[in-house]
Design a protein around this motif. Structure first.
Motif, PDB file in Angstrom:
ATOM      1  N   TRP A  79       0.824  -1.207   0.000  1.00  0.00           N
ATOM      2  CA  TRP A  79       0.000   0.000   0.000  1.00  0.00           C
ATOM      3  C   TRP A  79       0.862   1.263   0.000  1.00  0.00           C
ATOM      4  CZ3 TRP A  79      -4.721  -1.049   3.779  1.00  0.00           C
ATOM      5  CH2 TRP A  79      -5.460  -2.126   3.270  1.00  0.00           C
ATOM      6  N   GLY A  80       2.141   1.068   0.192  1.00  0.00           N
ATOM      7  CA  GLY A  80       3.037   2.212   0.142  1.00  0.00           C
ATOM      8  C   GLY A  80       4.298   1.941   0.924  1.00  0.00           C
ATOM      9  N   GLY A  81       5.118   2.969   1.043  1.00  0.00           N
ATOM     10  CA  GLY A  81       6.354   2.789   1.773  1.00  0.00           C
ATOM     11  C   GLY A  81       7.177   4.049   1.787  1.00  0.00           C
ATOM     12  N   PHE A  82       8.341   3.929   2.370  1.00  0.00           N
ATOM     13  CA  PHE A  82       9.261   5.060   2.506  1.00  0.00           C
ATOM     14  C   PHE A  82      10.613   4.673   1.918  1.00  0.00           C
ATOM     15  CE2 PHE A  82       5.987   5.621   5.601  1.00  0.00           C
ATOM     16  CZ  PHE A  82       5.744   6.993   5.602  1.00  0.00           C
ATOM     17  N   VAL A  83      11.277   5.662   1.380  1.00  0.00           N
ATOM     18  CA  VAL A  83      12.567   5.429   0.736  1.00  0.00           C
ATOM     19  C   VAL A  83      13.569   6.463   1.233  1.00  0.00           C
ATOM     20  CG1 VAL A  83      13.827   5.420  -1.450  1.00  0.00           C
ATOM     21  CG2 VAL A  83      11.522   4.461  -1.349  1.00  0.00           C
ATOM     22  N   VAL A  84      14.723   5.993   1.655  1.00  0.00           N
ATOM     23  CA  VAL A  84      15.883   6.869   1.879  1.00  0.00           C
ATOM     24  C   VAL A  84      16.912   6.436   0.846  1.00  0.00           C
ATOM     25  CG1 VAL A  84      17.706   7.558   3.459  1.00  0.00           C
ATOM     26  CG2 VAL A  84      15.404   7.059   4.342  1.00  0.00           C
ATOM     27  N   ASP A  85      17.205   7.300  -0.094  1.00  0.00           N
ATOM     28  CA  ASP A  85      18.128   6.905  -1.159  1.00  0.00           C
ATOM     29  C   ASP A  85      19.238   7.932  -1.317  1.00  0.00           C
ATOM     30  OD1 ASP A  85      18.786   5.066  -3.422  1.00  0.00           O
ATOM     31  OD2 ASP A  85      18.575   6.933  -4.551  1.00  0.00           O
ATOM     32  N   VAL A  86      20.452   7.429  -1.358  1.00  0.00           N
ATOM     33  CA  VAL A  86      21.617   8.269  -1.606  1.00  0.00           C
ATOM     34  C   VAL A  86      21.990   8.101  -3.075  1.00  0.00           C
ATOM     35  CG1 VAL A  86      24.016   8.706  -1.007  1.00  0.00           C
ATOM     36  CG2 VAL A  86      22.398   7.964   0.766  1.00  0.00           C
ATOM     37  N   GLY A  87      21.730   9.116  -3.857  1.00  0.00           N
ATOM     38  CA  GLY A  87      22.035   9.046  -5.278  1.00  0.00           C
ATOM     39  C   GLY A  87      23.392   9.639  -5.577  1.00  0.00           C
ATOM     40  N   PRO A  88      23.759   9.663  -6.849  1.00  0.00           N
ATOM     41  CA  PRO A  88      25.074  10.206  -7.209  1.00  0.00           C
ATOM     42  C   PRO A  88      25.211  11.698  -6.899  1.00  0.00           C
ATOM     43  CG  PRO A  88      24.147   8.884  -8.990  1.00  0.00           C
ATOM     44  CD  PRO A  88      23.064   9.074  -7.981  1.00  0.00           C
ATOM     45  N   ARG A  89      24.098  12.428  -6.977  1.00  0.00           N
ATOM     46  CA  ARG A  89      24.182  13.882  -6.828  1.00  0.00           C
ATOM     47  C   ARG A  89      23.516  14.412  -5.578  1.00  0.00           C
ATOM     48  NH1 ARG A  89      23.367  16.129 -12.923  1.00  0.00           N
ATOM     49  NH2 ARG A  89      22.889  18.040 -11.820  1.00  0.00           N
ATOM     50  N   TYR A  90      22.556  13.693  -5.068  1.00  0.00           N
ATOM     51  CA  TYR A  90      21.810  14.177  -3.902  1.00  0.00           C
ATOM     52  C   TYR A  90      21.162  12.992  -3.212  1.00  0.00           C
ATOM     53  CZ  TYR A  90      18.052  13.616  -7.237  1.00  0.00           C
ATOM     54  OH  TYR A  90      17.207  13.086  -8.170  1.00  0.00           O
ATOM     55  N   SER A  91      20.646  13.260  -2.044  1.00  0.00           N
ATOM     56  CA  SER A  91      19.910  12.231  -1.305  1.00  0.00           C
ATOM     57  C   SER A  91      18.446  12.623  -1.245  1.00  0.00           C
ATOM     58  CB  SER A  91      20.460  12.088   0.113  1.00  0.00           C
ATOM     59  OG  SER A  91      21.810  11.685   0.080  1.00  0.00           O
ATOM     60  N   ALA A  92      17.615  11.639  -1.137  1.00  0.00           N
ATOM     61  CA  ALA A  92      16.181  11.903  -1.122  1.00  0.00           C
ATOM     62  C   ALA A  92      15.500  11.024  -0.092  1.00  0.00           C
ATOM     63  CB  ALA A  92      15.585  11.640  -2.497  1.00  0.00           C
TER      64      ALA A  92
END
Lengths: 346, 495
Positions: A79-92
């Motif tokens: 039904w949904g979820g949360f994401v912590v992602d460290v990308g090449p240029r920024y984190s989200a």
């Protein structure tokens, strides 16, 4: 293959989808949303200083080496979820949890081999078209559109800075677009708490992934296996590494090839599945990602599931070798003909 | 105009007025050159200066700006950001100097059409979820305007704030009220509609066909409806739009699902004669999965076993049982064997794994034309993907004599993606995998090459907004292959 079939879904299609999802996530483990002792369910009011959990520092409590991680939700219950992602240029940091599943997001499992699985996105069609407050299901019927729910303030501990999110109207989504980059250090314990709102409070965990360093981010898809290498983790190693390869078919139902590997520094995407992916057509844009991640999930009342992914992602370039797309014989080298339905020279 | 283009005109459906007030014809001056009065861009109430026509000579000069997102589409915001959805699925803004802004994490794993609404909201198509989404760029607050869209790709917004969404799979263009999600149809029965762009006066909407290489035009009518789509032009070497064989056919007649095998003619609830997927569920009535069944397709009879479809219904597959038997314990892409010949397992048009044998290719494409004349309708007896076509000389395709060739294009030529009109009435299109930019004159017809770009994937193109170095008289083209942006010095402003 992890847990499969059985309790993840109902009916034949659900069982098939659940079997697929056992590849990467498993469907058991977590119980119902657990009441959070400091945040009673239904207290959706955000405080000026950030709401839930903003009272006692931002380090998560617990041991990242042993904290239970239950994997991601199966798609037909997610039904949904949360994401912590460290990308090449920024984190989200982002998240949303609805009161159901939008059917088109449930991908159909295709063939699998080893740690890899083909997934097909089907495009349901409803005639007449559904109303604005409805979603189209695969059987051609229109369902009430799943609405994102207010879970109350959501806090995440263990990141590089305090993160406390209130649902943002009108879509009731959660995000923090200003989290310091990188958002999380390797092996840091991450703890997400919802204060409780439409659903009882939920606590989810993750472990910060070490930076993902790979010298094989230029993927050439040809006849053989696709070898992948990356620097294995030097610490706890709670993560897995996901390789995802997609060819946008520009309107046709696209396959995505998803692999979930042990985080031990090397793996290979099987040639057979790559051949299947190319056999489904290559008229669109190919893309790939390599992601180191941990996943945790919790059940929601009513049969839903919410998850937390903590990851770091690298983009791969994808080149298709040994395959010549065609729509006329002029496109094919001498000695080959254009298989028109498959749009490939052979 | 080609013969195909003439045929194309037949199936198109004009759509009448909708339930909202008819848009005012603001800006329409009836000018013969199609340039309009340029009022839409300035929004001012005084007369705008005449557009500086004609544009720069061809081929135009170009520059390259690296380090953007490789997104399917993009839009320029009032702060100088190029706003698009990156490969991680996040909505970001990036300036020419490289500074960036994360607007909405987790926007879509496959974002497509992207446009700003006059009220400042950003609209985008989430093709992965079949949704039109609105975002407040200041807060990141988002909402689903409308779901259930069938591969929404192209997006346009008019000065009144209505959104226009091209649904490639269903062949429709909808006009959507972003406040309510209410919609009406601008055009239906199109072949792979994709890119959208209004003329400067917003009286005419151009619609590009991805695969057909065709640009249609529809215009507003006095009663708030739309004219029947008419062919405005075709890109060079495009395959053209295939005819709708269901227009004069009885319901249930076999028809080609372009690129997806055979379907059956039906009249949908909107009254359009369409070719729709049709599995033979009747042959399995009262039977169980695995029970023997018999079905017919294109004059062939197949003894098969009842199989469960993706939608959960039992049906009798129209494929030789020997081919499915050979793939019973083989995954897709795996090796199979029928007799002494080796093939590979591939899903048929009905989604059933069958053994594809390359030796059957020639016979499948030539068999039905042996006793027919060039130009006759025929059947492609491909074991996995049967379809309908027209007998044509096969030598061009490496086939002997006459061959039955389907009339559709999904390949390189004719893959028109982005569409953009300038103030002079010229219409620019991108040819996706070829890197070609074509320009049609205001009167339509033959296109001329603006430039060939060094990229395999060029989806959409837009004029700058005059902010942050994005110049109004330059066209910007996204480069998916290398995550950059081409800057084309076209010398004339967009609408």
């Amino acid at each position: 293959m992890g847990q499969s079939g059985g309790g993840c879904g109902s009916g034949r299609r659900s069982a098939a989808r659940a079997a697929l999802l056992g590849l990467t996530v498993g469907c058991g483990g977590a119980g119902e949303a657990e009441p959070k002792d400091s945040a009673p369910a239904g207290d959706a009011g955000a405080t000026a200083d950030g709401g839930a959990g903003a009272d006692s520092g931002w380090a998560a409590e617990g041991d990242p080496a042993t904290v239970a991680l239950h994997g991601a939700c199966p798609l037909d219950r997610r039904w949904g979820g949360f994401v912590v992602d460290v990308g090449p240029r920024y984190s989200a940091v982002t998240g949303a949890v609805a009161d159901g599943v939008v059917p088109v997001t449930v991908l159909r499992p295709g063939p699998h081999e080893g740690d890899c699985q083909m997934l097909l996105r089907e495009n349901p069609s409803c005639d007449p078209p559904c109303a604005p407050d409805q979603a189209c299901d695969f059987d051609g019927s229109c369902l009430p559109y799943p609405r994102n729910q207010d879970l109350g303030p959501v806090s995440i501990r263990g990141l590089s800075g305090p993160v406390s999110m209130d649902p943002v109207p009108p879509g009731t989504t959660y995000f923090d677009s200003a989290v310091p980059h990188p958002a999380v250090e390797g092996d840091a314990l991450v703890q997400l708490d919802t204060a409780g709102g439409a659903y009882p409070a939920v606590r989810l965990h993750g472990v910060g992934p070490e930076p993902l360093v790979s010298d094989t981010l230029a993927w050439v898809v040809g006849e053989g296996d696709l070898p992948l290498r990356w620097a294995p983790p030097t610490g706890l190693g709670r993560s897995r590494v996901e390789a995802r390869l997609m060819v946008d078919q520009h309107g046709l139902s696209p396959y995505t090839l998803v692999c979930s590997f042990e985080d031990d520094g090397e793996a290979a995407v099987p040639a057979g599945l790559l051949r299947s992916l190319l056999g489904a057509g290559v008229s669109g844009f190919p893309s790939g990602t390599l992601r180191r991640r941990t996943d945790d999930q919790a059940a929601l009342p009513g049969g839903g599931c919410v998850d937390l992914s903590v990851s770091t992602t690298q983009l791969a370039t994808v080149e298709v070798d040994g395959h010549t797309p065609c729509d006329s014989p002029d496109d094919c080298p001498p000695g080959q003909i254009c298989n028109i339905p498959l749009e490939t020279c052979q | 105009m080609t013969a195909r283009a003439l045929l194309l005109l037949l199936p198109l459906v004009a759509c009448g007025g909708d339930d909202k007030a008819a848009p005012e014809a603001g800006g329409a001056d009836g000018s013969a050159d199609g340039a309009g009065d340029d009022g839409a861009d300035t929004g001012g109430d005084s007369a705008a200066p005449a557009p500086d026509c004609p544009p720069a000579p061809l081929p135009v000069e170009q520059a390259y700006l690296p380090n953007f997102t490789g997104a399917e589409d993009f839009a320029f915001d009032p702060e100088g950001y190029l706003v698009s959805i990156d490969q991680l699925g996040n909505l970001v803004g990036i300036k020419r100097d490289g500074s960036s802004r994360l607007i909405l994490p987790g926007a879509s794993t496959f974002g497509a059409g992207t446009r700003f609404h006059p009220n400042g909201e950003l609209l985008f198509n989430a093709a992965d979820r079949g949704e039109l989404v609105a975002v407040d760029p200041a807060t990141g607050g988002s909402r689903v305007v409308l779901g259930g869209l069938e591969y929404p790709n192209g997006l346009e917004v008019d000065a009144e704030g209505f959104a226009y969404v091209a649904e490639q799979i269903s062949g429709r263009v909808r006009r959507v009220d972003p406040d309510t999600g209410d919609f009406s149809f601008v055009a239906r029965g199109l072949y792979n509609p994709n890119g959208l762009s209004f003329t400067a006066d917003e009286e005419t909407l151009y619609i590009g066909s991805f695969g057909g290489g065709t640009v249609w035009s529809v215009s507003r009518t006095a009663d708030g409806g739309w004219t029947t789509p008419a062919v405005f032009g075709e890109s060079p070497e495009s395959p053209g739009v295939p005819p709708n064989l269901c227009l004069d056919a009885a319901p249930g007649t076999s028809c080609p699902l372009f690129g997806a095998g055979i379907g059956a003619c039906a009249v949908d609830e909107l009254g359009d004669a369409r070719c729709l997927p049709a599995l033979d569920e009747g042959a399995c009535g009262g039977l169980a999965e695995g029970d023997a069944c018999t079905t017919t397709l294109l004059g062939q009879t197949f003894a098969q076993r009842c199989t469960l479809s993706d939608a959960g219904a039992l049906f009798c597959p129209a494929i030789d049982a020997a081919l499915t038997e050979a793939c019973k314990r083989v995954d897709m892409g795996g090796t199979c064997r029928v007799g002494v010949e080796e093939g590979f397992c591939y899903p048929s048009f009905e989604g059933v794994l069958g053994c594809y044998l390359s030796s059957t290719f020639t016979e499948g494409y030539t068999r039905d034309c042996v006793d027919r004349a060039e130009g006759d309708a025929c059947v492609v007896y491909d074991a996995l993907y049967p379809t309908l076509g027209v007998c044509q000389p096969g030598a061009e395709y490496g086939l002997p004599g006459l061959a039955c060739l389907p009339e559709y294009g999904l390949g390189e030529h004719g893959g028109l993606d982005g569409v953009a009109a300038d103030v002079c009435g010229n219409v620019y299109v991108t040819e996706y995998v070829l890197g070609e930019i074509w320009r049609f004159p205001p009167t339509g017809g033959a296109a001329e090459r603006v430039v060939t770009l060094d990229s395999e994937w060029i989806p959409n193109l837009h004029w700058g907004n005059g902010v942050g170095g994005w110049e109004r008289d330059r066209l910007y083209v996204m480069d998916r292959a290398n995550f950059g942006v081409f800057e084309l010095f076209v010398g004339v402003e967009g609408r």
